[in-house]
Motif scaffolding. Structure first.
Motif, PDB file in Angstrom:
ATOM      1  N   ALA A  95     -11.134  46.929   5.513  1.00 49.73           N
ATOM      2  CA  ALA A  95     -10.325  48.376   5.686  1.00 49.73           C
ATOM      3  C   ALA A  95      -9.370  47.175   3.900  1.00 49.73           C
ATOM      4  O   ALA A  95      -8.040  47.666   3.203  1.00 49.73           O
ATOM      5  N   ASP A 142      -7.107  52.986   4.862  1.00 48.90           N
ATOM      6  CA  ASP A 142      -8.192  53.900   5.810  1.00 48.90           C
ATOM      7  C   ASP A 142      -8.909  54.872   5.372  1.00 48.90           C
ATOM      8  O   ASP A 142     -10.249  54.833   5.376  1.00 48.90           O
ATOM      9  N   GLU A 143      -8.449  55.752   4.675  1.00 47.65           N
ATOM     10  CA  GLU A 143      -9.190  56.724   4.015  1.00 47.65           C
ATOM     11  C   GLU A 143      -9.624  56.507   2.657  1.00 47.65           C
ATOM     12  O   GLU A 143     -10.817  56.414   2.690  1.00 47.65           O
ATOM     13  N   ARG A 153     -12.988  54.073   4.261  1.00 47.08           N
ATOM     14  CA  ARG A 153     -13.942  55.087   4.488  1.00 47.08           C
ATOM     15  C   ARG A 153     -14.362  55.633   3.257  1.00 47.08           C
ATOM     16  O   ARG A 153     -15.921  55.779   3.268  1.00 47.08           O
ATOM     17  N   SER A 154     -13.993  56.162   2.281  1.00 47.85           N
ATOM     18  CA  SER A 154     -14.141  56.201   1.274  1.00 47.85           C
ATOM     19  C   SER A 154     -15.651  55.612   0.558  1.00 47.85           C
ATOM     20  O   SER A 154     -16.925  55.351   0.359  1.00 47.85           O
ATOM     21  N   ILE A 174     -16.287  52.219   2.348  1.00 50.55           N
ATOM     22  CA  ILE A 174     -18.401  52.423   3.313  1.00 50.55           C
ATOM     23  C   ILE A 174     -18.906  52.804   3.530  1.00 50.55           C
ATOM     24  O   ILE A 174     -20.677  53.143   3.237  1.00 50.55           O
ATOM     25  N   GLY A 175     -18.419  54.367   2.755  1.00 49.01           N
ATOM     26  CA  GLY A 175     -19.670  55.326   2.234  1.00 49.01           C
ATOM     27  C   GLY A 175     -20.661  55.086   1.559  1.00 49.01           C
ATOM     28  O   GLY A 175     -21.759  55.389   0.698  1.00 49.01           O
ATOM     29  N   GLY A 204     -16.564  51.285  11.701  1.00 51.61           N
ATOM     30  CA  GLY A 204     -15.128  52.184  10.848  1.00 51.61           C
ATOM     31  C   GLY A 204     -14.136  50.802  10.462  1.00 51.61           C
ATOM     32  O   GLY A 204     -14.711  49.508  10.618  1.00 51.61           O
ATOM     33  N   PRO A 205     -13.470  51.498   9.630  1.00 50.51           N
ATOM     34  CA  PRO A 205     -13.107  50.227   9.054  1.00 50.51           C
ATOM     35  C   PRO A 205     -11.959  48.943   9.146  1.00 50.51           C
ATOM     36  O   PRO A 205     -11.619  48.348   9.117  1.00 50.51           O
TER      37      PRO A 205
END
Length: 501
Positions: free
Chosen positions: A354, A377-378, A381-382, A384-385, A393-394
């Motif tokens: 992150a 972190d949001e 995660r975006s 990472i996808g 996890g981030p």
């Protein structure tokens, strides 16, 4: 014909790290005098096997032997050095010490007075390098050597312990075409002198050029071992990926004729690196900068992103002229960047995914200089996808990822500010085939969305994406080659060879 027991052999090797199985009943057998390739995607188990073959770790199950004899105890380091050595992608040479001191580190002979005779050390170092035809001054600090020279010194040091089995881990990752050719000549010379090599590379064309036999690992298992000449490239890729090799996709449409310029260099020069370089990149266009490592292509790309300041000429991004040598100005103008060395320039190893992925956009994550962890972190995660980064996890440190996933984090950071221009230097160096395909596909998506892309590389697969390739030779753009080129045409131009002359 290979006779006698294998130089090195691993059978039924299993290695676990907690709940992760790094190797499962894996095997490899390396015959006398071979140059044997070991290939597989990141996470296939190659690094774990190397650590077991070099005595850095013991297998949980299975056995390792050399010349038909069981491997030494792990604690007997001298015995291991006499059997096997590894020249890693990251140099183990100590830059502050001279070449001679590196060659005989902790092996200095002492005189009658108990002091080291440096004259003797230097003499023995020269004799060692002469034996293996390494032309390096033993008196210079090792930090002054280039990558190629450091590799040859490390090979000579390994051979000085008596080992005649050398593991080369991604030896070409930081070499230009001419240096790779010299390395391959040296490998053939060593092979003729009875040295056996295990060659680890992500570049499949190198396997077919230099290796006799290839072993494929996938998902911690041995998949196949075959003479290189009997294994078609499509079958090799299928063994590595578990899928049939895909046919090459259709040609890119390229940018529309009315697309605006998003990057323009005019008369740009940097003393000692490049001279009078002018070109444009349009929105939606992918342009390559091809050339050897010393051609000037890397310096041109680093000028665009503000790491270098041109001494003459201008750089414009989407209209405005950039302040020379200013990374913040380039970021603000909309430049994203993937550097040539992810380990040194691309990420901070102990920071999380992150934090690494959002280094260029702190202003978007909070106010008054404070970062909102939830927002960060949001965002992570975006990405990472979107980039298919394999992680729980981030919050995971980037050091815990495979090479391909680390490069995806570097790409995520480059894309975080939604760039108008994306600059990439050797973007697929040292990553596995699937990660390479994924990242190059992502570059095409970015161009389709309207960004301009500049790829500075000597890797032909990177350059195949490009709508046109600018060839840089000795600091000047000497040719512009449109899509549809043949390998020999581009390589000849990169090396300064006129095929029609």
């Amino acid at each position: 014909m290979v006779v006698g027991p294998p130089v090195a052999e691993a059978t039924g090797v299993t290695k676990r790290f907690g709940s992760t199985v790094a190797l499962r009943e894996a095997a490899i057998s390396i015959g006398q005098g071979q140059t044997h390739a070991l290939v597989g995607r990141n996470g296939a188990g190659k690094s774990t096997l190397v650590s077991i073959l070099t005595g850095l770790q013991a297998p949980d199950e299975g056995a390792v032997s050399f010349g038909g004899e069981p491997a030494p105890r792990l604690a007997d380091r001298d015995a291991w050095r006499q059997r096997v050595a590894c020249v890693y992608q990251k140099s183990t040479i100590i830059p502050e010490l001279t070449v001679a001191e590196n060659l005989f580190l902790n092996r200095h002979e002492h005189g009658r007075n108990g002091l080291i005779s440096w004259r003797t050390v230097r003499r023995k170092a020269r004799e060692l390098l002469d034996t293996w035809s390494v032309d390096v001054d033993v008196r210079v600090p090792a930090g002054e050597l280039d990558v190629e020279q450091r590799q040859f010194v490390e090979i000579a040091r390994a051979l000085s312990f008596g080992a005649r089995f050398i593991i080369l881990d991604e030896p070409t990752a930081q070499l230009d075409g001419a240096a790779i050719s010299r390395l391959f000549t040296r490998i053939k010379d060593l092979q003729q002198q009875g040295v056996t090599l295990l060659f680890i590379s992500h570049h499949l064309q190198e396997i077919y050029e230099i290796c006799d036999t290839v072993t494929v690992f996938r998902d911690a298992r041995h998949i196949l071992t075959s003479p290189v000449g009997e294994l078609p490239r499509a079958e090799l890729v299928a063994a590595m990926t578990g899928e049939a090799a895909a046919e090459a996709g259709g040609a890119r449409r390229g940018p529309p004729a009315e697309a605006a310029n998003v990057l323009e260099l005019t008369g740009a020069s940097l003393r000692g690196a490049y001279d009078d370089v002018s070109f444009r990149v349009r929105a939606g266009e992918i342009v390559g900068l091809a050339g050897a490592a010393s051609s000037g292509r890397i310096e041109i790309a680093e000028t665009v992103v503000g790491l270098r300041a041109a001494t003459d000429g201008t750089v414009e991004v989407a209209g405005p002229q950039l302040r020379p040598g200013s990374v913040p100005a380039a970021l603000k103008a909309g430049v994203g960047f993937v550097p040539q060395d992810r380990h040194q320039q691309g990420y901070v190893a102990q920071m999380s995914i992150a934090d690494n992925g959002t280094l260029t956009i702190p202003d978007q994550l909070g106010r008054a200089g404070f970062i909102d962890g939830r927002r960060r972190d949001e965002f992570a995660r975006s990405m990472i996808g979107k980039l298919a980064i394999k992680t729980p996890g981030p919050e995971l440190p980037v050091s815990g990822l495979s090479g391909g996933n680390q490069q995806k984090v570097v790409m995520a950071r480059a894309l975080a500010n939604d760039p108008k221009v994306l600059v990439l230097i050797n973007p697929t160096a040292g990553i596995d085939v699937r990660s390479k395909e994924f990242l190059l596909g992502k570059v095409e998506e970015i161009a389709e969305s309207g960004a301009g892309v500049l790829i500075a590389s000597d890797e032909l697969d990177d350059l195949r994406l490009c709508d046109r390739v600018l060839v840089v030779f000795q600091g000047r753009v000497v040719a512009e080659i449109p899509r549809g080129w043949h390998d020999h045409q581009l390589v000849a131009s990169m090396e300064g060879v006129d095929l029609d002359g």
